[in-house]
Design an enzyme around this catalytic site. Structure first.
Site, PDB file in Angstrom:
ATOM      1  N   GLU A  34     -39.067  32.414   4.469  1.00 25.14           N
ATOM      2  CA  GLU A  34     -39.082  33.631   3.654  1.00 25.14           C
ATOM      3  C   GLU A  34     -37.706  34.295   3.698  1.00 25.14           C
ATOM      4  O   GLU A  34     -37.197  34.766   2.686  1.00 25.14           O
ATOM      5  CB  GLU A  34     -40.166  34.573   4.190  1.00 25.14           C
ATOM      6  CG  GLU A  34     -40.265  35.886   3.465  1.00 25.14           C
ATOM      7  CD  GLU A  34     -40.722  35.746   2.010  1.00 25.14           C
ATOM      8  OE1 GLU A  34     -40.757  36.773   1.331  1.00 25.14           O
ATOM      9  OE2 GLU A  34     -41.016  34.618   1.554  1.00 25.14           O
ATOM     10  N   PHE A  35     -37.090  34.283   4.887  1.00 19.49           N
ATOM     11  CA  PHE A  35     -35.748  34.844   5.038  1.00 19.49           C
ATOM     12  C   PHE A  35     -34.777  34.093   4.124  1.00 19.49           C
ATOM     13  O   PHE A  35     -34.004  34.694   3.387  1.00 19.49           O
ATOM     14  CB  PHE A  35     -35.305  34.735   6.501  1.00 19.49           C
ATOM     15  CG  PHE A  35     -33.948  35.324   6.750  1.00 19.49           C
ATOM     16  CD1 PHE A  35     -33.805  36.665   7.085  1.00 19.49           C
ATOM     17  CD2 PHE A  35     -32.805  34.531   6.646  1.00 19.49           C
ATOM     18  CE1 PHE A  35     -32.550  37.211   7.296  1.00 19.49           C
ATOM     19  CE2 PHE A  35     -31.550  35.086   6.858  1.00 19.49           C
ATOM     20  CZ  PHE A  35     -31.418  36.426   7.186  1.00 19.49           C
ATOM     21  N   LEU A  82      -9.387  45.245  33.524  1.00 12.39           N
ATOM     22  CA  LEU A  82      -9.933  45.821  34.743  1.00 12.39           C
ATOM     23  C   LEU A  82      -9.327  45.201  35.976  1.00 12.39           C
ATOM     24  O   LEU A  82      -8.943  44.030  35.977  1.00 12.39           O
ATOM     25  CB  LEU A  82     -11.451  45.593  34.783  1.00 12.39           C
ATOM     26  CG  LEU A  82     -12.272  46.246  33.679  1.00 12.39           C
ATOM     27  CD1 LEU A  82     -13.711  45.795  33.777  1.00 12.39           C
ATOM     28  CD2 LEU A  82     -12.169  47.755  33.784  1.00 12.39           C
ATOM     29  N   ASP A 115     -18.236  36.533  30.136  1.00 13.88           N
ATOM     30  CA  ASP A 115     -16.984  35.789  30.167  1.00 13.88           C
ATOM     31  C   ASP A 115     -16.703  35.139  28.808  1.00 13.88           C
ATOM     32  O   ASP A 115     -16.952  33.962  28.597  1.00 13.88           O
ATOM     33  CB  ASP A 115     -17.071  34.714  31.262  1.00 13.88           C
ATOM     34  CG  ASP A 115     -15.719  34.101  31.553  1.00 13.88           C
ATOM     35  OD1 ASP A 115     -14.709  34.679  31.114  1.00 13.88           O
ATOM     36  OD2 ASP A 115     -15.685  33.054  32.218  1.00 13.88           O
ATOM     37  N   TYR A 223     -20.136  46.511  25.072  1.00  9.65           N
ATOM     38  CA  TYR A 223     -20.183  47.167  26.380  1.00  9.65           C
ATOM     39  C   TYR A 223     -19.492  48.528  26.443  1.00  9.65           C
ATOM     40  O   TYR A 223     -19.462  49.139  27.497  1.00  9.65           O
ATOM     41  CB  TYR A 223     -19.634  46.256  27.485  1.00  9.65           C
ATOM     42  CG  TYR A 223     -18.251  45.710  27.222  1.00  9.65           C
ATOM     43  CD1 TYR A 223     -17.153  46.543  27.198  1.00  9.65           C
ATOM     44  CD2 TYR A 223     -18.062  44.352  27.005  1.00  9.65           C
ATOM     45  CE1 TYR A 223     -15.891  46.049  26.955  1.00  9.65           C
ATOM     46  CE2 TYR A 223     -16.804  43.840  26.770  1.00  9.65           C
ATOM     47  CZ  TYR A 223     -15.718  44.694  26.742  1.00  9.65           C
ATOM     48  OH  TYR A 223     -14.476  44.199  26.501  1.00  9.65           O
ATOM     49  N   LYS A 310     -15.900  40.140  40.933  1.00 12.87           N
ATOM     50  CA  LYS A 310     -16.020  38.764  40.435  1.00 12.87           C
ATOM     51  C   LYS A 310     -16.913  37.922  41.343  1.00 12.87           C
ATOM     52  O   LYS A 310     -16.766  37.952  42.559  1.00 12.87           O
ATOM     53  CB  LYS A 310     -14.628  38.108  40.367  1.00 12.87           C
ATOM     54  CG  LYS A 310     -13.658  38.848  39.458  1.00 12.87           C
ATOM     55  CD  LYS A 310     -13.698  38.336  38.044  1.00 12.87           C
ATOM     56  CE  LYS A 310     -12.831  37.113  37.911  1.00 12.87           C
ATOM     57  NZ  LYS A 310     -12.662  36.699  36.536  1.00 12.87           N
ATOM     58  N   CYS A 422      -4.229   3.211  22.421  1.00 17.03           N
ATOM     59  CA  CYS A 422      -3.868   1.805  22.415  1.00 17.03           C
ATOM     60  C   CYS A 422      -3.879   1.382  20.943  1.00 17.03           C
ATOM     61  O   CYS A 422      -4.921   1.455  20.288  1.00 17.03           O
ATOM     62  CB  CYS A 422      -4.888   0.983  23.201  1.00 17.03           C
ATOM     63  SG  CYS A 422      -4.739  -0.783  22.863  1.00 17.03           S
TER      64      CYS A 422
HETATM   65  S1  IVH Z   1     -15.255  47.296  30.220  1.00 18.76           S
HETATM   66  C1  IVH Z   1     -11.242  49.671  30.334  1.00 18.76           C
HETATM   67  N1  IVH Z   1     -17.477  45.907  30.471  1.00 18.76           N
HETATM   68  O1  IVH Z   1     -13.615  41.915  30.993  1.00 18.76           O
HETATM   69  C2  IVH Z   1     -12.432  48.833  30.595  1.00 18.76           C
HETATM   70  N2  IVH Z   1     -15.444  44.723  30.135  1.00 18.76           N
HETATM   71  O2  IVH Z   1     -10.942  42.550  32.672  1.00 18.76           O
HETATM   72  C3  IVH Z   1     -12.754  47.908  29.475  1.00 18.76           C
HETATM   73  N3  IVH Z   1     -15.709  42.294  29.988  1.00 18.76           N
HETATM   74  O3  IVH Z   1     -11.180  42.874  28.680  1.00 18.76           O
HETATM   75  C4  IVH Z   1     -13.622  46.803  29.818  1.00 18.76           C
HETATM   76  N4  IVH Z   1     -17.908  42.263  30.236  1.00 18.76           N
HETATM   77  O4  IVH Z   1     -13.129  41.493  27.828  1.00 18.76           O
HETATM   78  C5  IVH Z   1     -16.150  45.862  30.287  1.00 18.76           C
HETATM   79  N5  IVH Z   1     -19.513  44.828  30.665  1.00 18.76           N
HETATM   80  C6  IVH Z   1     -18.205  44.774  30.478  1.00 18.76           C
HETATM   81  C7  IVH Z   1     -17.510  43.557  30.309  1.00 18.76           C
HETATM   82  C8  IVH Z   1     -16.120  43.569  30.139  1.00 18.76           C
HETATM   83  C9  IVH Z   1     -16.820  41.530  30.047  1.00 18.76           C
HETATM   84  C10 IVH Z   1     -14.338  41.770  29.814  1.00 18.76           C
HETATM   85  C11 IVH Z   1     -13.547  42.475  28.747  1.00 18.76           C
HETATM   86  C12 IVH Z   1     -12.355  43.042  29.420  1.00 18.76           C
HETATM   87  C13 IVH Z   1     -12.297  42.281  30.696  1.00 18.76           C
HETATM   88  C14 IVH Z   1     -11.761  43.196  31.789  1.00 18.76           C
END
Ligand code: IVH
Length: 665
Positions: A34-35, A82, A115, A223, A310, A422
């Protein structure tokens, strides 16, 4: 009566709503069919009325082939990164620093660190205006056209409390499933694999052809929200509003008041993240209040109100024993590291991928080195680094092979490719055997024989290429070691049977570089006989949907080689299918042209999918719901009462399986 413009806009609204239900809520309220029907209706109307073009129409998700170089756009607010931390001690330090600086109650929001590759989305009056990559943090690439193809990025926000200018930030990711599928496809075409989903996502976002981007199934996770007049002082609350407006915000967010709560979150997700469909590499901690964030401020690089914790990547240390080089059926040579066996994420690892010459050089690899091994997304783990400090007795430096490990021919490297080849296509035994192995696979000619049999027959001089399979005699086979009459008979029967394999699979079996199953099917429909394909110019080839220059070049190269042309001629003589089959041709009828048919209930003679295919093959339209435009309902057992009632009301004819099959006979 509604105007055309109103009808188009109504369809767009409906489709935006269904996208939201499907991609954000995961609760579709209509069937896919349908979509598709609504989408088709919209694209048809839009094609007839280009004056109502809207770059944010749900129909743009299919992408366009316009070639563009990205323009650089300055970020209104810089995109910071970050500070990374790796231990609970560092998290405690962060918490205490914030506590001391603020000297008032505060809350920390914990969220997953996705990531992928970061993106800034700008919505003007609730409509997606621009999507910009992080770039150097101050300016990035305008990748709006590509981002428009991402299904869970809303093109138009829902609700009426949306700020006129809104900037949200998030991560673009390729889920594991799509990543695996993409790499499998690339492996099949002997293209270099993406090392991980992050590289695949950022590579995809920078592609020139947004149709390819659309096909790759990227996803977004939002985010943060940036700007002056944000709806609330709480980051957490702003995110729940963003979710309400249709943006895809992770559900794994938690507001924490104490360090204990933060550690609970870290601990829970360190294991639970393995069950997520996308890659995460840590947790991001953020002070919830935006005014407190401003009070804390930033250093030149990082905000003081946030850190990333991390997770440890699963890693093992092993010793490099040797490097071997393998030739594939297209002649590409891949280096493989042989390692001292080591346990990694539950499996014993003995071999690791080294990709290509550049990767070996970048690692400065020596035999005997202590190497770090990690599992990326691939089937084979990879070497991510060398522990140089542990190198006290240095073995030989690893260099890339100069000659084919099988036939000894000097290798060649094309200017724009990382792989060495090759060039002895017609004489290199590994390549020949590899092509025969490909030829007999189930999706190709489906001849029941394994690599050992192929090697045996090749070594005995009974076959020199796949065409020789059709000259094999019973007497040749029974005299082979451990071969009886039964196995000889079975193989010959299987070879004979393969003569009925349809043209499109024969095309795939030929092993033309970059011609996988799908491409072979496309080519077979566009060039329904092999001679037409062999004579096709690159322009004629690229005119076919989804056939690009690379494939076109490979096809013309194949038919320019006398040895391959001769190979095809011999296969033709032996009776293989080199024209589109009667079935496939007959499938292209227009017996149901102009008819819209709804399928309902369960069937005895064919599956619903088969009936759907039959409708399409015969030029009809299959629709998911009964309406004024329905011509027939193909009804099986247990047809839904609602459909039956509607059909009666609208006077739609109801037919059973037999009657339907009669119509297309
Ligand atoms: S906040 C100033 N929240 O991680 C803060 N970043 O090293 C802005 N990332 O460049 C980032 N998940 O690409 C934030 N829940 C999350 C995130 C996130 C992934 C990435 C983002 C950022 C990098 C920070």
């Amino acid at each position: 009566m509604h105007t055309i413009q109103q009808q188009i806009e109504a369809l767009r609204r409906q489709l935006h709503e269904h996208n939201y239900n499907y991609y954000v809520l995961s609760q579709p309220t209509i069937t896919d069919t349908e979509f598709d029907r609504l989408m088709r209706q919209l694209t048809e109307m839009e094609a007839l009325h280009p004056e109502y073009h809207d770059p944010n129409s749900p129909s743009v998700r299919v992408g366009s082939d316009i070639n563009k170089n990205f323009t650089q756009v300055r970020h209104r607010y810089p995109m910071l990164s970050l500070q990374n931390t790796y231990s609970e001690g560092e998290v405690t330090d962060f918490y205490n620093r914030v506590k001391k600086a603020l000297n008032e109650p505060f809350e920390i929001v914990c969220e997953l660190k996705y990531d992928g590759t970061s993106i800034s989305l700008i919505y003007e009056k609730g409509r997606l205006a621009r999507a910009v990559t992080r770039g150097d943090g101050k300016k990035g690439d305008d990748v709006t056209d590509n981002v428009r193809t991402i299904r869970n990025v809303p093109l138009v926000l829902k609700g009426d409390d949306i700020p006129p200018y809104l900037e949200v930030r998030g991560e673009i990711l390729l889920p594991w499933r799509s990543f695996d599928a993409l790499n499998r496809e690339r492996a099949e075409q002997e293209e270099p694999l993406f090392a991980n989903p992050r590289n695949a996502a950022s590579g995809t976002l920078k592609m020139q052809d947004s149709r390819v981007v659309a096909a790759r199934k990227l996803e977004s996770f939002i985010y943060s929200m940036t700007g002056e007049s944000l709806p609330s002082d709480s980051h957490y609350h702003n995110m729940s509003l963003a979710r309400k407006w249709g943006l895809h915000v992770s559900g794994a967010m938690k507001k924490c008041r104490t360090l204990e709560e933060i550690f609970d979150y870290l601990k829970y997700w360190d294991t639970e993240r393995r069950n997520l469909p996308v890659t995460t590499d840590g947790v991001v901690l953020k002070v919830d209040s935006l005014s407190q964030q401003r009070n804390l401020g930033s250093t030149s690089k990082f905000p003081r109100w946030s850190i990333a914790y991390k997770f440890n990547a699963e890693q093992a240390v092993s010793r490099l024993e040797s490097v071997s080089f393998q030739v594939g059926r297209t002649g590409a040579v891949t280096p493989v590291a042989n390692l001292e066996p080591v346990l990694l994420s539950g499996t014993t690892v003995k071999r690791a991928s080294l990709y290509n010459e550049d990767a070996i050089r970048a690692l400065d690899l020596h035999i005997g080195d202590s190497v770090f091994v990690e599992k990326g997304g691939e089937i084979i783990p990879k070497i991510t680094g060398v522990d140089k400090e542990a190198r006290f007795l240095s073995g030989d430096k690893v260099t890339f092979a100069r000659h084919c490990p099988d036939c000894g021919t000097p290798l060649v490297r094309n200017e724009d490719e990382a792989a060495w080849y090759c060039p002895n296509t017609e004489g290199c035994p590994t390549q020949i055997k590899g092509r025969i192995e490909h030829f007999v696979t189930r999706k190709a000619m489906d001849i029941t024989m394994g690599p050992e049999t192929i090697a045996l027959l090749y070594d005995k001089g009974l076959i020199h290429d796949a065409a020789d399979l059709y000259t094999l005699q019973f007497s040749d086979l029974v005299q082979l070691d451990r071969w009886g009459e039964t196995s000889a008979g079975n193989l010959l029967a299987s070879i004979e049977q393969s003569k009925t394999v349809p043209y499109e699979r024969v095309l795939y079996a030929l092993g033309i570089r970059y011609v996988g199953e799908t491409v072979a099917r496309k080519l077979s429909l566009a060039f329904p006989a092999i001679d037409l394909l062999a004579q096709a110019s690159p322009e004629q080839l690229t005119a076919v949907e989804e056939i690009g220059e690379r494939i076109a070049q490979s096809v013309t190269d194949f038919f320019a080689r006398p040895a391959f042309v001769d190979f095809v001629h011999r296969l033709q003589q032996y009776g293989l299918q080199f024209t589109l089959s009667e079935d496939a041709l007959a499938a292209q009828t227009d017996k149901l042209k102009g008819l819209t048919i709804v399928i309902s209930g369960t069937f005895a003679l064919h599956s619903r999918d088969e009936y759907k295919a039959l409708i399409l093959q015969n030029g009809g339209k299959n629709s998911g719901s009964v309406s004024k435009s329905t011509d027939y309902i193909l009804a099986g057992e247990n047809m839904g009462p609602a459909k039956l009632e509607k059909a009666r009301k609208l006077g739609v004819r109801i037919i059973d399986e037999k009657a339907f099959l009669e119509m297309i006979r």
